[in-house]
Structure formats: structure tokens, C-alpha cells
Design a protein around this motif. Structure first.
Motif, PDB file in Angstrom:
ATOM      1  N   TRP A  32       0.824  -1.202   0.000  1.00 27.73           N
ATOM      2  CA  TRP A  32       0.000   0.000   0.000  1.00 27.73           C
ATOM      3  C   TRP A  32       0.869   1.267   0.000  1.00 27.73           C
ATOM      4  CZ3 TRP A  32      -4.361   1.784  -1.414  1.00 27.73           C
ATOM      5  CH2 TRP A  32      -4.834   2.984  -0.921  1.00 27.73           C
ATOM      6  N   ARG A  33       1.939   1.261   0.789  1.00 34.31           N
ATOM      7  CA  ARG A  33       2.836   2.430   0.811  1.00 34.31           C
ATOM      8  C   ARG A  33       3.448   2.661  -0.566  1.00 34.31           C
ATOM      9  NH1 ARG A  33       4.239   0.476   5.964  1.00 34.31           N
ATOM     10  NH2 ARG A  33       5.972  -0.677   5.081  1.00 34.31           N
ATOM     11  N   TYR A  35       2.164   1.738  -3.459  1.00 31.64           N
ATOM     12  CA  TYR A  35       1.089   2.151  -4.356  1.00 31.64           C
ATOM     13  C   TYR A  35       0.785   3.646  -4.180  1.00 31.64           C
ATOM     14  CZ  TYR A  35      -3.655   2.766  -6.094  1.00 31.64           C
ATOM     15  OH  TYR A  35      -4.759   3.237  -6.746  1.00 31.64           O
ATOM     16  N   ARG A  36       0.772   4.110  -2.949  1.00 26.76           N
ATOM     17  CA  ARG A  36       0.453   5.510  -2.678  1.00 26.76           C
ATOM     18  C   ARG A  36       1.499   6.469  -3.223  1.00 26.76           C
ATOM     19  NH1 ARG A  36      -0.446   6.199   3.438  1.00 26.76           N
ATOM     20  NH2 ARG A  36      -0.011   8.299   2.745  1.00 26.76           N
ATOM     21  N   ARG A  37       2.690   6.016  -3.496  1.00 22.02           N
ATOM     22  CA  ARG A  37       3.755   6.870  -4.038  1.00 22.02           C
ATOM     23  C   ARG A  37       3.546   7.187  -5.512  1.00 22.02           C
ATOM     24  NH1 ARG A  37       8.543   3.377  -1.641  1.00 22.02           N
ATOM     25  NH2 ARG A  37       8.223   3.838   0.540  1.00 22.02           N
TER      26      ARG A  37
END
Length: 51
Positions: A32-33, A35-37
């Protein structure tokens, strides 16, 4: 026999299930981290002109 009943029947199995769940969640949080970038085309088109 249900999955939870099977786990209850094997005492050492609970720690293995808990460890596998922790490993899975740790990997999902990392995913998730990452992907958020990412910046999508939609975000670029919508927000870049405002800057």
C-alpha cells in the motif's frame, strides 16, 4: 469441521496462523505504501495545472 474448530484442535497451530497473518499484513502495508507513491494520469491532469 470448520477452519476455526480445526485451529482450536491444534494448540501450536494458532501461533502459526497468527504469524502468517502478521506476515501477510506486513506485506500488504508495504504494498500500500508503494502504491500511494505513484501519481496517476488523472492526478497529473487535474492537479498539476493548479501548481
Amino acid at each position: 469441521m470448520t477452519a476455526t474448530a480445526h485451529v482450536d484442535a491444534a494448540p501450536g497451530r494458532k501461533s502459526q496462523v497468527a504469524e502468517a497473518a502478521q506476515h501477510f499484513l506486513r506485506n500488504k502495508r508495504t504494498e500500500w505504501r508503494e502504491y500511494r507513491r505513484q501519481v496517476t494520469e488523472f492526478e497529473l491532469g487535474r492537479y498539476l495545472p493548479v501548481l
